[in-house]
Design a protein around this motif. Sequence first.
Motif, PDB file in Angstrom:
ATOM      1  N   PHE A 109       0.706  -1.175  -0.114  1.00 14.80           N
ATOM      2  CA  PHE A 109       0.029  -0.048  -0.029  1.00 14.80           C
ATOM      3  C   PHE A 109       0.698   1.350   0.099  1.00 14.80           C
ATOM      4  CE2 PHE A 109      -2.331   3.332   1.981  1.00 14.80           C
ATOM      5  CZ  PHE A 109      -3.511   3.211   1.277  1.00 14.80           C
ATOM      6  N   THR A 163      -4.885   3.268  -4.679  1.00 13.56           N
ATOM      7  CA  THR A 163      -4.430   1.831  -5.086  1.00 13.56           C
ATOM      8  C   THR A 163      -5.265   1.626  -6.711  1.00 13.56           C
ATOM      9  OG1 THR A 163      -6.492   1.194  -4.077  1.00 13.56           O
ATOM     10  CG2 THR A 163      -4.322   0.954  -2.768  1.00 13.56           C
ATOM     11  N   PHE A 169      -7.722  -4.001   0.524  1.00 11.71           N
ATOM     12  CA  PHE A 169      -7.012  -2.745   0.594  1.00 11.71           C
ATOM     13  C   PHE A 169      -7.167  -1.681  -0.715  1.00 11.71           C
ATOM     14  CE2 PHE A 169      -4.167  -5.773   2.985  1.00 11.71           C
ATOM     15  CZ  PHE A 169      -4.012  -5.011   4.012  1.00 11.71           C
ATOM     16  N   THR A 200     -10.715   0.934   0.902  1.00  9.77           N
ATOM     17  CA  THR A 200      -9.553   1.873   1.230  1.00  9.77           C
ATOM     18  C   THR A 200     -10.321   3.354   1.405  1.00  9.77           C
ATOM     19  OG1 THR A 200      -7.786   1.106  -0.367  1.00  9.77           O
ATOM     20  CG2 THR A 200      -7.521   3.022   0.348  1.00  9.77           C
ATOM     21  N   TYR A 212      -8.984   6.089   4.332  1.00  5.17           N
ATOM     22  CA  TYR A 212      -7.887   6.974   3.557  1.00  5.17           C
ATOM     23  C   TYR A 212      -8.523   7.457   2.335  1.00  5.17           C
ATOM     24  CZ  TYR A 212      -2.698   7.126   4.554  1.00  5.17           C
ATOM     25  OH  TYR A 212      -1.254   7.380   4.959  1.00  5.17           O
TER      26      TYR A 212
END
Length: 261
Positions: free
Chosen positions: A53, A224, A244, A249, A253
């Motif tokens: 990540f 990502t 992730f 995500t 984030y």
Amino acid sequence: MNEVNKTLYIPLYGKSEISRRGIIISDKMAEEIWEKEGFELKGKARSKWLALFMSMRAAVFDEWTVRTLSKYPQAVVLHIGCGLDSRILRVGNSTNLWFDIDFSDVIKERRKYFSENEKYTMLEADASKTEWIDALPDAPEAVVVMEGISMYLGSEKCRRLFEALSRKYGRLFILADVYTVFAAKAIKYKNPINDVGVTEVYGIDSPDELETEEVRFKAEHSMTPQKLVDKLQGFERTFFNTVFAGKATKKIYRLFEFEKI
């Protein structure tokens, strides 16, 4: 270094590990620094998934920096909260004035590995204050990289930073990642930065919280992107995609781009 400064070892480790694998990012300097520093990380901070990540996040910031500088070749680059990151080397920049900016303890550590020249300066400064901005050189534009720092400043200090930068430069291009409020609350239970002693951060759910009268939200980016996830293979790619990437995500984030034009 204090606990916040020590968080720089987490992305450094991630980039060094993934660079060694030859995927996502090439960062020979991270490999070299990690080998020499030998800082002891434990627990979640050494997670393979976090390393992937961190490397993808860095690659997205790199690509944005290169793309923006190609449009504004006279811009000054301000990498605020640079840590031991080697973006100046990864993007191959040799024409723009570039400032890597961080706390004194971090810059002293950084000087072991990086050398200044007429285009490149390492600046000791506290991003929660703004007096240092007045001493920066004039330029038609400034490209501002804020990777992994907003969560230690909070929205109010980020806005003050944006306001000070907008007084200095006629045009601004800013890329900043943020924790969500949920992520900030969850830090006490499940966050790798706990492993270096950090227990308090700030969350931001909307880019509106960072906007000023002149600096406005432009776009949200993925940390990502699928083209990077697709560099993984088999179970690793499937698991990363599920846990992730994408919507998973964004719960913790976000990555926001701002402009003053």
